[in-house]
Design a protein around this motif. Sequence first.
Motif, PDB file in Angstrom:
ATOM      1  N   PRO A 128      -4.918  12.955  -1.211  1.00 39.20           N
ATOM      2  CA  PRO A 128      -5.487  12.102  -0.158  1.00 39.20           C
ATOM      3  C   PRO A 128      -5.067  12.542   1.243  1.00 39.20           C
ATOM      4  O   PRO A 128      -3.881  12.722   1.518  1.00 39.20           O
ATOM      5  CB  PRO A 128      -4.927  10.717  -0.481  1.00 39.20           C
ATOM      6  CG  PRO A 128      -4.580  10.758  -1.921  1.00 39.20           C
ATOM      7  CD  PRO A 128      -4.149  12.173  -2.196  1.00 39.20           C
ATOM      8  N   GLN A 129      -6.037  12.726   2.109  1.00 33.76           N
ATOM      9  CA  GLN A 129      -5.742  13.043   3.501  1.00 33.76           C
ATOM     10  C   GLN A 129      -5.289  11.801   4.257  1.00 33.76           C
ATOM     11  O   GLN A 129      -4.561  11.902   5.237  1.00 33.76           O
ATOM     12  CB  GLN A 129      -6.980  13.648   4.171  1.00 33.76           C
ATOM     13  CG  GLN A 129      -7.324  15.039   3.684  1.00 33.76           C
ATOM     14  CD  GLN A 129      -6.222  16.045   3.957  1.00 33.76           C
ATOM     15  OE1 GLN A 129      -5.841  16.267   5.102  1.00 33.76           O
ATOM     16  NE2 GLN A 129      -5.687  16.637   2.900  1.00 33.76           N
ATOM     17  N   ASN A 130      -5.737  10.643   3.823  1.00 36.09           N
ATOM     18  CA  ASN A 130      -5.320   9.381   4.427  1.00 36.09           C
ATOM     19  C   ASN A 130      -4.567   8.584   3.374  1.00 36.09           C
ATOM     20  O   ASN A 130      -5.150   7.805   2.621  1.00 36.09           O
ATOM     21  CB  ASN A 130      -6.529   8.595   4.946  1.00 36.09           C
ATOM     22  CG  ASN A 130      -6.129   7.286   5.606  1.00 36.09           C
ATOM     23  OD1 ASN A 130      -4.933   6.994   5.763  1.00 36.09           O
ATOM     24  ND2 ASN A 130      -7.112   6.486   5.990  1.00 36.09           N
ATOM     25  N   ALA A 131      -3.263   8.798   3.323  1.00 33.01           N
ATOM     26  CA  ALA A 131      -2.453   8.138   2.304  1.00 33.01           C
ATOM     27  C   ALA A 131      -2.349   6.638   2.539  1.00 33.01           C
ATOM     28  O   ALA A 131      -1.889   5.905   1.653  1.00 33.01           O
ATOM     29  CB  ALA A 131      -1.050   8.753   2.280  1.00 33.01           C
ATOM     30  N   ASN A 132      -2.754   6.155   3.708  1.00 31.32           N
ATOM     31  CA  ASN A 132      -2.644   4.734   4.032  1.00 31.32           C
ATOM     32  C   ASN A 132      -3.898   3.941   3.700  1.00 31.32           C
ATOM     33  O   ASN A 132      -3.923   2.719   3.846  1.00 31.32           O
ATOM     34  CB  ASN A 132      -2.304   4.571   5.520  1.00 31.32           C
ATOM     35  CG  ASN A 132      -1.072   5.357   5.919  1.00 31.32           C
ATOM     36  OD1 ASN A 132      -1.117   6.228   6.774  1.00 31.32           O
ATOM     37  ND2 ASN A 132       0.054   5.069   5.274  1.00 31.32           N
ATOM     38  N   SER A 133      -4.944   4.625   3.270  1.00 28.68           N
ATOM     39  CA  SER A 133      -6.170   3.921   2.898  1.00 28.68           C
ATOM     40  C   SER A 133      -5.956   3.104   1.628  1.00 28.68           C
ATOM     41  O   SER A 133      -5.259   3.530   0.710  1.00 28.68           O
ATOM     42  CB  SER A 133      -7.305   4.927   2.675  1.00 28.68           C
ATOM     43  OG  SER A 133      -8.409   4.301   2.065  1.00 28.68           O
ATOM     44  N   ARG A 134      -6.565   1.923   1.564  1.00 30.70           N
ATOM     45  CA  ARG A 134      -6.442   1.103   0.362  1.00 30.70           C
ATOM     46  C   ARG A 134      -7.151   1.741  -0.823  1.00 30.70           C
ATOM     47  O   ARG A 134      -6.966   1.327  -1.969  1.00 30.70           O
ATOM     48  CB  ARG A 134      -6.993  -0.295   0.616  1.00 30.70           C
ATOM     49  CG  ARG A 134      -8.494  -0.385   0.809  1.00 30.70           C
ATOM     50  CD  ARG A 134      -8.915  -1.843   1.028  1.00 30.70           C
ATOM     51  NE  ARG A 134     -10.359  -2.015   1.068  1.00 30.70           N
ATOM     52  CZ  ARG A 134     -11.102  -1.867   2.146  1.00 30.70           C
ATOM     53  NH1 ARG A 134     -10.527  -1.538   3.305  1.00 30.70           N
ATOM     54  NH2 ARG A 134     -12.406  -2.056   2.089  1.00 30.70           N
ATOM     55  N   HIS A 135      -7.971   2.745  -0.550  1.00 30.42           N
ATOM     56  CA  HIS A 135      -8.684   3.449  -1.623  1.00 30.42           C
ATOM     57  C   HIS A 135      -7.951   4.718  -2.075  1.00 30.42           C
ATOM     58  O   HIS A 135      -8.441   5.396  -2.980  1.00 30.42           O
ATOM     59  CB  HIS A 135     -10.095   3.832  -1.148  1.00 30.42           C
ATOM     60  CG  HIS A 135     -10.909   2.667  -0.673  1.00 30.42           C
ATOM     61  ND1 HIS A 135     -11.319   1.662  -1.505  1.00 30.42           N
ATOM     62  CD2 HIS A 135     -11.378   2.356   0.571  1.00 30.42           C
ATOM     63  CE1 HIS A 135     -12.028   0.773  -0.820  1.00 30.42           C
ATOM     64  NE2 HIS A 135     -12.068   1.169   0.434  1.00 30.42           N
ATOM     65  N   ALA A 136      -6.813   5.035  -1.446  1.00 29.32           N
ATOM     66  CA  ALA A 136      -6.146   6.309  -1.723  1.00 29.32           C
ATOM     67  C   ALA A 136      -5.733   6.429  -3.191  1.00 29.32           C
ATOM     68  O   ALA A 136      -5.919   7.479  -3.821  1.00 29.32           O
ATOM     69  CB  ALA A 136      -4.936   6.486  -0.816  1.00 29.32           C
TER      70      ALA A 136
END
Length: 380
Positions: A128-136
């Motif tokens: 994941p490039q965005n580890a903070n996304s709730r979808h990660a």
Amino acid sequence: MWKGKSPEEVLDLCRTWIEDPAYPTVRRWREGGGKVLGHFQVYFPEELAHAAGMLPVKIRGASIEARIADSRFGSYLCSVIKTSLELAMSKGIVLDMFVTHPICDAARNLGAIWGRNFPYPCQILYLPQNANSRHAASYLRDEYERLRGDIASVAERPITDEALRGSIAVFNENRRLIRRLYEIRRERPWLLSVHESAVLTGVGGVLPREEHNGILSFLLPWIERRAARPQDKIRVVLVGGFCEQPPLDLLRVIAETCYVVDDDLMVGLRWILEDVPTPGDPLANLAEAYLEKSGYSPVQHDLRKPKEKMLLDSVRAANATAAIVAAAKMCEPGLEDQVAFSKALEEHGIPYFITEFEENMSSYEGMAIQLETFAESILF
């Protein structure tokens, strides 16, 4: 090969295994009919390959000249990219599958270049490039599922949830043993030098993990019984070894002057900091652990773990008095980190030493003198 030998002999054997560009442990595995999955730095969920009966091998370059691979790349690239491909093209290591990661531009393109030169599957694992996304977590679980299918196809056997749970248990034990190595270095660093620790951690990347567990279980009691005494050395945290690894001889030079009480060497092998649960969905558990029970690295973009703060926390937790901020030559993430880390350390009044390294360093004399002067300025 190691059973029946003395602890000193086992330690020497481990160093031979990780420095030999002929990968003798991997060759032995193949001669026994086993298949091999090679994965590039930094993190890869090795449990997937292990559950398929394959040997996961960390591809980390070597101290060799990139004679064949050099024609496949531009000039201004880090040596670990070139020598990793050189190992495969010169048949120093033979794989059945290769996986890389988009941790930098060079690594992102490595999969395609590797794939044009070998007949076996070459994949990219998109962490994941965005580890903070709730979808990660759900995204990463699906990536692991995709990779599970590819690995099973190569291994010619299904990767069941039960097999994954068994592999997770093996790797949980491995991570516990490696954590104990680092606890010793923080608590009694005179018992275990940074180059010895690098050998004992790194050899896990070229061995079946059960065998690595056996070696660590054999050596840890011996290490804790060593009769070494504390010396007048500064306690430092070493950063910059998250991908390309500093040569062991360079680490030995550092150990002559400093106690390295924490580092980011081979961080992918100890990325997960707690046991991964075995009940439930094993892929979801691995994905959750990557995001929520993990260390930090410049190649993971997690706003909860700013790299400058994580370095400062590491210095304080290890009771270090200084930091060594290293970077591999031609490594853009590493050289960028030097600027960010230096600024943070200066702002908090923590002394630091900056250096660069590459796999084929020919001399350490100049650095040894500079490091000795740096250490004396802190001690006296």
